[in-house]
Scaffold this motif. Sequence first.
Motif, PDB file in Angstrom:
ATOM      1  N   LEU A  87       0.817  -1.215   0.000  1.00  0.00           N
ATOM      2  CA  LEU A  87       0.000   0.000   0.000  1.00  0.00           C
ATOM      3  C   LEU A  87       0.853   1.269   0.000  1.00  0.00           C
ATOM      4  O   LEU A  87       0.513   2.260  -0.648  1.00  0.00           O
ATOM      5  N   CYS A  88       1.967   1.230   0.728  1.00  0.00           N
ATOM      6  CA  CYS A  88       2.819   2.426   0.811  1.00  0.00           C
ATOM      7  C   CYS A  88       3.383   2.820  -0.557  1.00  0.00           C
ATOM      8  O   CYS A  88       3.671   3.994  -0.798  1.00  0.00           O
ATOM      9  N   LYS A  89       3.540   1.854  -1.470  1.00  0.00           N
ATOM     10  CA  LYS A  89       4.077   2.151  -2.802  1.00  0.00           C
ATOM     11  C   LYS A  89       3.152   3.085  -3.579  1.00  0.00           C
ATOM     12  O   LYS A  89       3.599   3.873  -4.412  1.00  0.00           O
ATOM     13  N   TYR A  90       1.861   2.969  -3.336  1.00  0.00           N
ATOM     14  CA  TYR A  90       0.880   3.720  -4.112  1.00  0.00           C
ATOM     15  C   TYR A  90       0.310   4.911  -3.343  1.00  0.00           C
ATOM     16  O   TYR A  90      -0.512   5.649  -3.886  1.00  0.00           O
ATOM     17  N   SER A  91       0.724   5.102  -2.094  1.00  0.00           N
ATOM     18  CA  SER A  91       0.114   6.124  -1.247  1.00  0.00           C
ATOM     19  C   SER A  91       0.423   7.527  -1.755  1.00  0.00           C
ATOM     20  O   SER A  91       1.559   7.850  -2.108  1.00  0.00           O
ATOM     21  N   GLY A  92      -0.617   8.359  -1.826  1.00  0.00           N
ATOM     22  CA  GLY A  92      -0.446   9.762  -2.144  1.00  0.00           C
ATOM     23  C   GLY A  92      -0.530  10.123  -3.611  1.00  0.00           C
ATOM     24  O   GLY A  92      -0.511  11.309  -3.947  1.00  0.00           O
ATOM     25  N   LYS A  93      -0.620   9.147  -4.507  1.00  0.00           N
ATOM     26  CA  LYS A  93      -0.660   9.440  -5.940  1.00  0.00           C
ATOM     27  C   LYS A  93      -1.762   8.625  -6.598  1.00  0.00           C
ATOM     28  O   LYS A  93      -2.159   7.574  -6.122  1.00  0.00           O
ATOM     29  N   GLU A  94      -2.224   9.146  -7.745  1.00  0.00           N
ATOM     30  CA  GLU A  94      -3.226   8.414  -8.514  1.00  0.00           C
ATOM     31  C   GLU A  94      -2.549   7.380  -9.408  1.00  0.00           C
ATOM     32  O   GLU A  94      -1.478   7.632  -9.963  1.00  0.00           O
ATOM     33  N   HIS A  95      -3.189   6.224  -9.535  1.00  0.00           N
ATOM     34  CA  HIS A  95      -2.681   5.151 -10.391  1.00  0.00           C
ATOM     35  C   HIS A  95      -3.849   4.506 -11.122  1.00  0.00           C
ATOM     36  O   HIS A  95      -4.954   4.396 -10.577  1.00  0.00           O
ATOM     37  N   TRP A  96      -3.579   4.063 -12.353  1.00  0.00           N
ATOM     38  CA  TRP A  96      -4.517   3.209 -13.067  1.00  0.00           C
ATOM     39  C   TRP A  96      -4.147   1.755 -12.786  1.00  0.00           C
ATOM     40  O   TRP A  96      -3.009   1.364 -12.976  1.00  0.00           O
ATOM     41  N   PHE A  97      -5.112   0.982 -12.309  1.00  0.00           N
ATOM     42  CA  PHE A  97      -4.895  -0.427 -12.010  1.00  0.00           C
ATOM     43  C   PHE A  97      -5.732  -1.273 -12.962  1.00  0.00           C
ATOM     44  O   PHE A  97      -6.932  -1.003 -13.154  1.00  0.00           O
ATOM     45  N   SER A  98      -5.124  -2.290 -13.552  1.00  0.00           N
ATOM     46  CA  SER A  98      -5.877  -3.218 -14.393  1.00  0.00           C
ATOM     47  C   SER A  98      -6.783  -4.077 -13.524  1.00  0.00           C
ATOM     48  O   SER A  98      -6.381  -4.536 -12.448  1.00  0.00           O
ATOM     49  N   LEU A  99      -8.004  -4.289 -13.988  1.00  0.00           N
ATOM     50  CA  LEU A  99      -8.931  -5.160 -13.281  1.00  0.00           C
ATOM     51  C   LEU A  99      -8.591  -6.621 -13.548  1.00  0.00           C
ATOM     52  O   LEU A  99      -8.276  -7.000 -14.679  1.00  0.00           O
ATOM     53  N   HIS A 100      -8.642  -7.428 -12.507  1.00  0.00           N
ATOM     54  CA  HIS A 100      -8.381  -8.862 -12.612  1.00  0.00           C
ATOM     55  C   HIS A 100      -9.678  -9.626 -12.376  1.00  0.00           C
ATOM     56  O   HIS A 100     -10.598  -9.132 -11.723  1.00  0.00           O
ATOM     57  N   ASP A 263      -8.759  -7.652 -20.725  1.00  0.00           N
ATOM     58  CA  ASP A 263     -10.055  -7.417 -21.344  1.00  0.00           C
ATOM     59  C   ASP A 263     -11.080  -6.837 -20.375  1.00  0.00           C
ATOM     60  O   ASP A 263     -12.203  -6.570 -20.772  1.00  0.00           O
ATOM     61  N   LEU A 264     -10.729  -6.691 -19.116  1.00  0.00           N
ATOM     62  CA  LEU A 264     -11.723  -6.323 -18.105  1.00  0.00           C
ATOM     63  C   LEU A 264     -11.781  -4.834 -17.821  1.00  0.00           C
ATOM     64  O   LEU A 264     -12.642  -4.381 -17.085  1.00  0.00           O
ATOM     65  N   GLY A 265     -10.843  -4.049 -18.354  1.00  0.00           N
ATOM     66  CA  GLY A 265     -10.822  -2.619 -18.091  1.00  0.00           C
ATOM     67  C   GLY A 265      -9.888  -2.269 -16.966  1.00  0.00           C
ATOM     68  O   GLY A 265      -9.075  -3.091 -16.504  1.00  0.00           O
ATOM     69  N   SER A 266      -9.958  -1.038 -16.496  1.00  0.00           N
ATOM     70  CA  SER A 266      -9.054  -0.560 -15.451  1.00  0.00           C
ATOM     71  C   SER A 266      -9.776   0.415 -14.534  1.00  0.00           C
ATOM     72  O   SER A 266     -10.834   0.956 -14.869  1.00  0.00           O
ATOM     73  N   LEU A 267      -9.175   0.637 -13.372  1.00  0.00           N
ATOM     74  CA  LEU A 267      -9.768   1.462 -12.325  1.00  0.00           C
ATOM     75  C   LEU A 267      -8.735   2.466 -11.843  1.00  0.00           C
ATOM     76  O   LEU A 267      -7.598   2.093 -11.541  1.00  0.00           O
ATOM     77  N   ARG A 268      -9.124   3.750 -11.822  1.00  0.00           N
ATOM     78  CA  ARG A 268      -8.196   4.793 -11.348  1.00  0.00           C
ATOM     79  C   ARG A 268      -8.480   5.059  -9.874  1.00  0.00           C
ATOM     80  O   ARG A 268      -9.608   5.380  -9.491  1.00  0.00           O
ATOM     81  N   LEU A 269      -7.436   4.940  -9.058  1.00  0.00           N
ATOM     82  CA  LEU A 269      -7.561   5.099  -7.611  1.00  0.00           C
ATOM     83  C   LEU A 269      -6.508   6.060  -7.099  1.00  0.00           C
ATOM     84  O   LEU A 269      -5.391   6.105  -7.612  1.00  0.00           O
ATOM     85  N   LYS A 270      -6.863   6.802  -6.090  1.00  0.00           N
ATOM     86  CA  LYS A 270      -5.881   7.575  -5.337  1.00  0.00           C
ATOM     87  C   LYS A 270      -5.954   7.105  -3.888  1.00  0.00           C
ATOM     88  O   LYS A 270      -6.965   7.274  -3.213  1.00  0.00           O
ATOM     89  N   LEU A 271      -4.881   6.490  -3.432  1.00  0.00           N
ATOM     90  CA  LEU A 271      -4.838   5.919  -2.091  1.00  0.00           C
ATOM     91  C   LEU A 271      -3.927   6.749  -1.197  1.00  0.00           C
ATOM     92  O   LEU A 271      -2.863   7.209  -1.634  1.00  0.00           O
ATOM     93  N   THR A 272      -4.339   6.938   0.030  1.00  0.00           N
ATOM     94  CA  THR A 272      -3.464   7.513   1.052  1.00  0.00           C
ATOM     95  C   THR A 272      -3.487   6.558   2.234  1.00  0.00           C
ATOM     96  O   THR A 272      -4.535   6.359   2.856  1.00  0.00           O
ATOM     97  N   TYR A 273      -2.349   5.951   2.507  1.00  0.00           N
ATOM     98  CA  TYR A 273      -2.272   4.935   3.565  1.00  0.00           C
ATOM     99  C   TYR A 273      -1.179   5.332   4.546  1.00  0.00           C
ATOM    100  O   TYR A 273      -0.045   5.602   4.162  1.00  0.00           O
TER     101      TYR A 273
END
Length: 799
Positions: A87-100, A263-273
Amino acid sequence: MCEAKNLGPVSGPNRQRDLCTFCTISLDQEEVFRTKVFDKSVSPFYGEDFYFEIPRPFQCLSFYVYAKSVFQRDLPVGKVSIRKDDLCKYSGKEHWFSLHPVDPNSEVQGKVHLEMRLNEVITENGSVGQHLLVRIIECQGLPLISGQNCDPYATVSLVGPARSDQKKTKVKKKTSNPQFEETFFFEVTRSSSYSKKSHFQVEEEDIEKLEIKVDLWNNENLAQDVFLGETRVPVKILQNDRIHKAWYLLQPKGNGSKSKSDDLGSLRLKLTYIEDTVLPSAYYTPLCNLLLKSPDVKPISASAAHILGDICRERYEAVLPTVRLLLHHNRCVPFVSAVAALELDNTQEANTIFRGNSLATRCIDDMMKIVGKNYLAVTLKPVIDEICESNKTCEIDPVKLKEGDNVEVNKENLQGYVQKVFSSITQSSSSCPPLMCDVFRSLRHLACKRFPADPHVQYSAVSSFVFLRFFAVAVLTPHSFQLRSHHPDPEISRTLTLISKTIQTLGSWGSLSKKLVRLTCECLFIFAEIIVNSVFQFLDEISSNVSKESSGLEDAVVLKEGEVQKRAQGRKRLGKKNFKKRWLRVTNRELSYHKHKGKEALCIINVKNIQAVEKLDESAFNRKNMFQVVHSEKPLYVQAGNCVEASEWLEVLGPVSRCNEGRLSTFHPSNYSSGAWQCCKSQSSNAPGCKPCTTTVLANLQLDIDCDRETERIFSLLSSNDTKLQNMEDACASMAVYQGPQREQEDYSKFTIQEPKETFQTLKQLRNIMEELQRQHNIRRDTTAQYGSLDNPIVGKTS
């Protein structure tokens, strides 16, 4: 949670062009939040924020996208699952994540405690072989199934290239922490001279290929059993040590679905952990004391609290732990007054007073959000609910009008909403928290002192906070202030934006001029003489020296409501005390439950009669997320939908009842059954509790503040800005020694240094305290829980 794009098709009747989706957030497999449904789009914009404190250990934070279905279960589109360690790797910034893909065999959580022994045995004919003893001791943290504890059992298998020998435990009823304590024996090797035929032959060297496989299942009786997780342990681990005992994390089934995630799309998240390791209280005393001395330091810029705000100027959240700490120790008002006075000294024009994003404004903003939470609910929630539920069109911009809209009708709608909101605000002075009044009174005095020639500055000093930074912001984003459970839809959001802008303008103009004002706000015209007078009266009331008593006649305001599972209280002699769905409702006056939302109350408990609100042990009813409300009659036992919901119920019920007369000092964390309390085994149903109740806090604040945790957060912020502290220290040293004209250096200009010697002394104290705290943290890191222990389980392999 921002948006999704290019969502893939789902199985079932939903066609892609008709895809109506929503997102959920889960701690492991426990759903804690969900967004509203977004209609007919493969690239929906959800735009929802969720802030919550995680109340229990977890392995993964997961985000699921579901397609809404009317006639059957909602269908999963895909998921994003992030391990806690990542979680700390993504904290504070927006990322696009592929859906699984969402595969039932990969939806696992929990851990299992195993013991393995390898023993040599002598057979009847005198040959030597090896037997493996496997003891499955217990599991912890298994998931809920349909919101309830599962009926788990385990299968234990010895598997290899040419063998599979499986055994099964007993089923444990209604628990997510089953105690198995069952031992199984497996024949591992036989000597080559062994004559009896068997369905397998294993030589000594084949032990390298053997492993123990443990699968956890939920017993479904008539339906197919549900897979809960597995772990595999190689038998060769026992070659060096004949006894192995450890905790293992359960893993997904290795042969689960391998669908392509592209093929499932992606989700944009901004996490702060944020995760902090909190030390025992004694270690924080020096830092806490230094921070609490801040209001008395002259000048205030040389204080520890001001230095923290100075070096963390770009981080808005840095001020919050300081404000919470000062609030708990009743030191907030003098500190806010001191930093406000410093800002006013640097303000040249009265019409720009408190308009920037300074330390003073940030402190007051946070103070109002913490202290004024219930004030907002009492003042704004009823009218905000009416606006969101009546859904009248209020658009008055010709460019944005839809076909068929009548601008005159919309203008009347908007004017009616504005008048309701404004009336609610200007008539709410008796509900304004005393601490907010103290701050406003101080601001008013300081503004008059700084600009004595301006008769209106005393009002603008207060209105710039209470209207612009408090009420107007809450109207604009009611979800952020817990006034609504979700963000409003675009049309209602537009209405709230227009109301918020009008409130800001009315509040500002009313404090600057007492003339007849013709206010223009996006084509809305209001003759505002009455409004101007009401603004002055309201600002006088919340910032004067006259103490105000609440009339006690305010309407009941709903603080929280939602569906729960409630245990029957046994009011009838006959009938089983089972759990039933009920609609629980908490207002500032009473707690009630109903058969359904909007139905007549089945039971009403006056909040003044609540004696304790505490968590309930899972062992009481073999259910998670339970709490109890102790009052004059039998305790009310309630199960919340998830761990976050349970915490929120406690956060709401605690403050409204924590200052009641007759509060209990102890409580029973379990229930009374079979003639005894299950926690302490006392046989009297009236026996005093065996565990201390949650500590009460100051009556005028009614806040739950963990000072150790807030001080640890401050230490973490100071540590992460160590370079700036050093630069500030160097600047102080240089300024104190060098007596010529002040040099223009980029690093120096970032800090507020009025008295370099005083500031330098505070910085040295901070550094000494930080070094000792860091040393204590290092000691605890060196004694990290052993790999394989309950706190540091082994990540087992999968097939």
